[in-house]
Design a protein around this motif. Structure first.
Motif, mmCIF file in Angstrom:
data_model
loop_
_atom_site.group_PDB
_atom_site.id
_atom_site.type_symbol
_atom_site.label_atom_id
_atom_site.label_comp_id
_atom_site.label_asym_id
_atom_site.label_seq_id
_atom_site.Cartn_x
_atom_site.Cartn_y
_atom_site.Cartn_z
ATOM 1 N N ARG A 189 -9.006 6.014 -5.352
ATOM 2 C CA ARG A 189 -9.839 5.470 -4.196
ATOM 3 C C ARG A 189 -9.262 4.332 -4.840
ATOM 4 O O ARG A 189 -8.899 3.858 -5.863
ATOM 5 N N GLY A 190 -8.773 3.348 -3.265
ATOM 6 C CA GLY A 190 -8.339 2.052 -3.572
ATOM 7 C C GLY A 190 -6.704 1.807 -4.081
ATOM 8 O O GLY A 190 -6.316 0.947 -4.290
ATOM 9 N N ARG B 111 -14.190 1.226 -6.479
ATOM 10 C CA ARG B 111 -13.177 1.222 -5.391
ATOM 11 C C ARG B 111 -14.040 2.785 -5.013
ATOM 12 O O ARG B 111 -14.081 2.685 -3.584
ATOM 13 N N ASP C 63 -15.257 3.192 -0.622
ATOM 14 C CA ASP C 63 -15.117 4.299 -0.130
ATOM 15 C C ASP C 63 -16.827 4.816 0.850
ATOM 16 O O ASP C 63 -16.415 5.249 0.722
ATOM 17 N N ASP D 77 -17.982 2.563 -10.142
ATOM 18 C CA ASP D 77 -16.387 1.994 -9.462
ATOM 19 C C ASP D 77 -16.155 1.475 -8.816
ATOM 20 O O ASP D 77 -16.295 2.286 -7.251
#
Length: 212
Positions: free
Chosen positions: A49-50, A66, A70, A64
């Protein structure tokens, strides 16, 4: 000196609906994960993610940022779909699927069979896109200023009913079964109200018989 371009104002309803949708969608996904895979409880579920690997097996509140971003990307797409096609569920679902393909085109873990036009998807996959549309509409109803005002007024006029987790789950199952049987969404709240009205009606009849 020339003025800079104005920053577009954020839509508070949009942001609230996206947060509502994202949090509930993630927590519902995690609940299903742990119900079907109890061995996953407490174990990291690492996903990219990210640009980094993050644990997505956490409640929304501690997820998190990130991973949240998403999830919220899907929520923004669902919001746009509903705004573009407010009265056409299939067109909105088609848009949701198009945006999903755009977001996931570089994710090699996604099944290649899903990267096709919405019309060619099996019904079980279409239902996932439809669910996004339905959940976003529910989110918009929940966060709209009018809904908040109605709930606030209702809170003043009614008392709170507290249910334990087991009872709540039983009502969830009953609502799901009844929804399938009647062909439209039946909420837990509607079941509670119907039950209360039924008890009141029986009590009224019993009181009449006793007086008679």
């Amino acid at each position: 000196m020339a003025r800079g371009a104005k920053t577009p104002k954020s839509d508070p309803v949009r942001e609230a609906a996206v947060e509502y949708f994202s949090a509930r969608s993630h927590n519902a996904w995690r609940k299903r994960l742990l119900e079907t895979n109890p061995e996953q409880r407490g174990k990291p579920r690492m996903r990219p993610r990210g640009g980094v690997m993050v644990d997505i097996n956490k409640p929304w509140a501690s997820l998190d940022p990130r991973a949240k971003a998403d999830n919220m990307g899907a929520a923004y797409d669902a919001f746009d779909a509903v705004k573009r096609f407010p009265d056409d569920r299939e067109a909105a679902s088609d848009y949701v699927h198009q945006r999903w393909m755009a977001r996931n085109k570089s994710d090699k873990s996604q099944p290649k069979a899903l990267f096709k036009q919405y019309a060619r998807l099996p019904e079980v996959e279409k239902d996932k896109d439809r669910a996004h549309v339905d959940r976003m509409k529910a989110a918009l109803r929940a966060v709209s200023p009018r809904s908040k005002a109605v709930r606030k007024g209702a809170a003043k006029a009614t008392k709170t009913i507290r249910l334990d987790a087991k009872t709540w789950r039983s009502l969830e199952v009953a609502a799901e079964r009844l929804s399938k049987a009647v062909g439209h969404k039946v909420t837990i709240e509607a079941l509670i109200v119907a039950g209360a009205e039924a008890v009141a009606a029986v009590s009224k009849v019993a009181a009449r018989k006793k007086r008679g």
